[in-house]
Scaffold this motif. Structure first.
Motif, mmCIF file in Angstrom:
data_model
loop_
_atom_site.group_PDB
_atom_site.id
_atom_site.type_symbol
_atom_site.label_atom_id
_atom_site.label_comp_id
_atom_site.label_asym_id
_atom_site.label_seq_id
_atom_site.Cartn_x
_atom_site.Cartn_y
_atom_site.Cartn_z
ATOM 1 N N ASP A 1 -8.135 -63.324 -70.220
ATOM 2 C CA ASP A 1 -8.768 -64.587 -70.579
ATOM 3 C C ASP A 1 -8.232 -65.744 -69.735
ATOM 4 O O ASP A 1 -7.035 -66.012 -69.726
ATOM 5 N N PRO A 2 -9.131 -66.485 -69.040
ATOM 6 C CA PRO A 2 -8.672 -67.611 -68.223
ATOM 7 C C PRO A 2 -8.254 -68.814 -69.055
ATOM 8 O O PRO A 2 -7.615 -69.735 -68.535
ATOM 9 N N TYR A 3 -8.618 -68.814 -70.342
ATOM 10 C CA TYR A 3 -8.229 -69.910 -71.233
ATOM 11 C C TYR A 3 -7.255 -69.440 -72.310
ATOM 12 O O TYR A 3 -7.228 -69.988 -73.404
ATOM 13 N N GLN A 4 -6.439 -68.443 -71.983
ATOM 14 C CA GLN A 4 -5.344 -68.107 -72.879
ATOM 15 C C GLN A 4 -4.362 -69.272 -72.896
ATOM 16 O O GLN A 4 -4.448 -70.207 -72.098
ATOM 17 N N ARG A 5 -3.393 -69.237 -73.795
ATOM 18 C CA ARG A 5 -2.523 -70.393 -74.020
ATOM 19 C C ARG A 5 -1.826 -70.876 -72.747
ATOM 20 O O ARG A 5 -1.579 -72.067 -72.587
ATOM 21 N N ALA A 6 -1.528 -69.970 -71.844
ATOM 22 C CA ALA A 6 -0.824 -70.362 -70.616
ATOM 23 C C ALA A 6 -1.610 -71.383 -69.805
ATOM 24 O O ALA A 6 -1.028 -72.192 -69.068
ATOM 25 N N GLU A 7 -2.920 -71.366 -69.931
ATOM 26 C CA GLU A 7 -3.746 -72.304 -69.173
ATOM 27 C C GLU A 7 -3.441 -73.750 -69.549
ATOM 28 O O GLU A 7 -3.588 -74.665 -68.734
ATOM 29 N N GLY A 8 -2.981 -73.968 -70.767
ATOM 30 C CA GLY A 8 -2.577 -75.311 -71.160
ATOM 31 C C GLY A 8 -1.379 -75.809 -70.372
ATOM 32 O O GLY A 8 -1.186 -77.017 -70.193
ATOM 33 N N ARG A 9 -0.577 -74.880 -69.888
ATOM 34 C CA ARG A 9 0.605 -75.223 -69.085
ATOM 35 C C ARG A 9 0.279 -75.301 -67.600
ATOM 36 O O ARG A 9 0.735 -76.216 -66.898
ATOM 37 N N TYR A 10 -0.547 -74.356 -67.109
ATOM 38 C CA TYR A 10 -0.742 -74.235 -65.667
ATOM 39 C C TYR A 10 -2.004 -74.926 -65.144
ATOM 40 O O TYR A 10 -2.091 -75.217 -63.951
ATOM 41 N N SER A 11 -3.016 -75.136 -65.986
ATOM 42 C CA SER A 11 -4.242 -75.865 -65.594
ATOM 43 C C SER A 11 -4.827 -75.350 -64.283
ATOM 44 O O SER A 11 -5.064 -76.110 -63.337
ATOM 45 N N LEU A 12 -5.086 -74.051 -64.233
ATOM 46 C CA LEU A 12 -5.660 -73.446 -63.036
ATOM 47 C C LEU A 12 -7.183 -73.553 -62.999
ATOM 48 O O LEU A 12 -7.783 -73.594 -61.927
ATOM 49 N N MET A 13 -7.817 -73.594 -64.166
ATOM 50 C CA MET A 13 -9.269 -73.519 -64.210
ATOM 51 C C MET A 13 -9.996 -74.718 -63.598
ATOM 52 O O MET A 13 -11.027 -74.526 -62.942
ATOM 53 N N PRO A 14 -9.536 -75.955 -63.772
ATOM 54 C CA PRO A 14 -10.270 -77.054 -63.131
ATOM 55 C C PRO A 14 -10.398 -76.889 -61.624
ATOM 56 O O PRO A 14 -11.464 -77.145 -61.049
ATOM 57 N N GLY A 15 -9.328 -76.459 -60.976
ATOM 58 C CA GLY A 15 -9.396 -76.242 -59.538
ATOM 59 C C GLY A 15 -10.321 -75.105 -59.163
ATOM 60 O O GLY A 15 -11.033 -75.171 -58.147
ATOM 61 N N GLY B 1 -10.669 -68.648 -75.845
ATOM 62 C CA GLY B 1 -9.778 -69.794 -75.899
ATOM 63 C C GLY B 1 -10.483 -71.108 -76.155
ATOM 64 O O GLY B 1 -11.419 -71.481 -75.438
ATOM 65 N N THR B 2 -10.013 -71.837 -77.151
ATOM 66 C CA THR B 2 -10.588 -73.147 -77.458
ATOM 67 C C THR B 2 -10.201 -74.195 -76.421
ATOM 68 O O THR B 2 -10.778 -75.285 -76.395
ATOM 69 N N LEU B 3 -9.252 -73.884 -75.556
ATOM 70 C CA LEU B 3 -8.882 -74.792 -74.474
ATOM 71 C C LEU B 3 -10.056 -75.036 -73.528
ATOM 72 O O LEU B 3 -10.044 -75.987 -72.745
ATOM 73 N N LEU B 4 -11.074 -74.214 -73.606
ATOM 74 C CA LEU B 4 -12.299 -74.438 -72.840
ATOM 75 C C LEU B 4 -12.812 -75.861 -73.022
ATOM 76 O O LEU B 4 -13.391 -76.447 -72.098
ATOM 77 N N ARG B 5 -12.617 -76.433 -74.207
ATOM 78 C CA ARG B 5 -13.135 -77.779 -74.486
ATOM 79 C C ARG B 5 -12.594 -78.811 -73.496
ATOM 80 O O ARG B 5 -13.276 -79.785 -73.167
ATOM 81 N N ARG B 6 -11.372 -78.624 -73.036
ATOM 82 C CA ARG B 6 -10.777 -79.556 -72.073
ATOM 83 C C ARG B 6 -11.639 -79.719 -70.840
ATOM 84 O O ARG B 6 -11.749 -80.819 -70.264
ATOM 85 N N ASP B 7 -12.281 -78.623 -70.410
ATOM 86 C CA ASP B 7 -13.018 -78.629 -69.145
ATOM 87 C C ASP B 7 -14.521 -78.804 -69.320
ATOM 88 O O ASP B 7 -15.265 -78.700 -68.341
ATOM 89 N N LEU B 8 -14.983 -79.086 -70.527
ATOM 90 C CA LEU B 8 -16.429 -79.222 -70.738
ATOM 91 C C LEU B 8 -17.039 -80.372 -69.937
ATOM 92 O O LEU B 8 -18.137 -80.209 -69.384
ATOM 93 N N PRO B 9 -16.396 -81.529 -69.829
ATOM 94 C CA PRO B 9 -16.989 -82.571 -68.977
ATOM 95 C C PRO B 9 -17.165 -82.108 -67.530
ATOM 96 O O PRO B 9 -18.191 -82.402 -66.899
ATOM 97 N N LEU B 10 -16.177 -81.397 -67.011
ATOM 98 C CA LEU B 10 -16.279 -80.886 -65.646
ATOM 99 C C LEU B 10 -17.392 -79.858 -65.535
ATOM 100 O O LEU B 10 -18.192 -79.883 -64.581
#
Length: 365
Positions: A128-142, A160-169
């Motif tokens: 999963d690209p939005y597992q908890r580690a993504e909150g630390r490393y922020s690889l998906m926006p790039g 992963g609910t962290l997907l919400r962070r990147d919804l505007p993008l």
């Protein structure tokens, strides 16, 4: 916080044996925020993975910014991939996570090459690209930005609910390239979900993320995968699941029964013995002929859930046969040998699509 192996190529003496294969290892990290989890930061040599497939025009491309997954889903089919590093498919898969810290930069270079055909790229089909580690490393926006700037369609499947962070993008890049989003929500019984998917957000939180995706102007499919025989295949469970998906705004549903490949089956059966010993005999019989549930069971399951999907006004979604993720809207638009974009014959036998100049952005057919 403890930092191990500070220099590139350095192996920490106490590390597991497979880390010796990571000659691109930068460091291993442990932090109280992720108790029990070790992150092995590496410099990726490539970002794009081509999925082998017998096809005239390959379109199975994926990106895995992480290897291993703290979601710790007992049934995860990707568990055996950890064995390459001499990690086990059980606890090590959950707790020893490899992070490709430069993946976005490497990807940007790969998709800038003239040879890149802008084939649809899937994320979330392995780990999963939005597992908890993504909150630390922020690889998906790039990653999202690199794909969009190169005109490459993308699809994302996540729990992963962290997907919400990147919804505007994602909403922004969807104006220029096809973007497909799907949430995986298989278990709608809270107690069972915490037992078999201990590192995942609750079904309620994931359904709220489906609603957030829809509010951002994007479609959102829901993967009802896997459906667990004798546990989540009752009509009551399926009906309630689909009711909640519809209420959340899900646009389509994909389903399949549990798949127990080698390396996963022992781990799952160990869990089953602990949590539901009364079902061990039934599962042993059901999966005695192979990795998949028997055709008879799958036909029975389809016969049970398909009318419910229709009754709730949901569409049955389609899976990408190459990657296992959501089928991209752009799959009919691949380059031929001359570099032109062509539309493939659709499932109903029609074509009717024009050739697109390679300089054009992908269009939605």
């Amino acid at each position: 916080m403890r930092w191990n192996g500070q220099q590139l190529g350095t192996e920490e003496p106490s590390a597991l044996p497979g880390l010796a294969k990571l000659n691109n290892l930068v460091r291993s990290v442990q932090t109280p925020e992720f108790a029990g989890v070790t992150f092995h930061e590496v410099l990726a040599k490539s970002a794009l993975n081509k999925i082998p497939r017998q096809s005239q025009m390959p379109f199975g491309w994926t990106i895995n910014p992480y290897r291993g997954c703290s979601h710790a889903c007992v049934y995860c089919f990707a568990r055996p991939t950890h064995s390459y590093l001499d990690f086990n498919a059980g606890d090590d898969f959950d707790n020893q996570v490899v992070v490709k810290i430069n993946v976005a930069d490497v990807l940007a270079k790969e998709v800038a090459k003239p040879s890149w055909g802008r084939y649809p790229v899937a994320l979330g089909t392995n780990t999963d690209p939005y597992q908890r580690a993504e909150g630390r490393y922020s690889l998906m926006p790039g990653i999202i930005t690199a794909l969009a700037q190169s005109g490459t369609p993308l699809s994302i499947l996540t729990k992963g609910t962290l997907l919400r962070r990147d919804l505007p993008l994602l909403a922004e890049v969807a104006q220029t390239v096809p973007v497909d989003v799907a949430m995986s929500i298989a278990i709608y019984d809270d107690e069972l979900q915490k037992s078999i998917e201990p590192g995942t957000p609750s079904a309620k939180a994931r359904l709220a993320t489906v609603t957030a995706v829809r509010n951002a102007g994007l479609d959102c499919s829901v993967f009802l995968m896997p459906i667990l025989p004798y546990l989540t295949d009752t009509k009551a469970h399926l009906d309630e699941a689909l009711r909640r998906v519809k209420k959340a705004g899900g646009t389509s549903v994909l389903f399949s029964s549990l798949y127990l490949k080698p390396g996963v089956k022992p781990w799952f059966m160990h869990w089953l013995q602990r949590q539901h010993p009364e079902l061990v005999g039934k599962y042993t019989e059901l999966y005695s002929r192979g990795q998949y549930a028997p055709k008879e069971y799958r036909a029975w399951l389809a016969g049970r859930i398909s009318p419910l999907i229709r009754a709730h006004g949901l569409e049955r979604g389609r899976e990408d046969p190459a990657t296992g993720g959501i089928r991209s809207k752009a799959l009919g638009m691949l380059r031929d040998d001359s570099g032109e974009r062509v539309a493939f014959q659709s499932d109903d036998g029609s074509t009717g699509a024009r050739i697109l100049p390679s300089t054009e952005q992908p269009m939605l057919f």
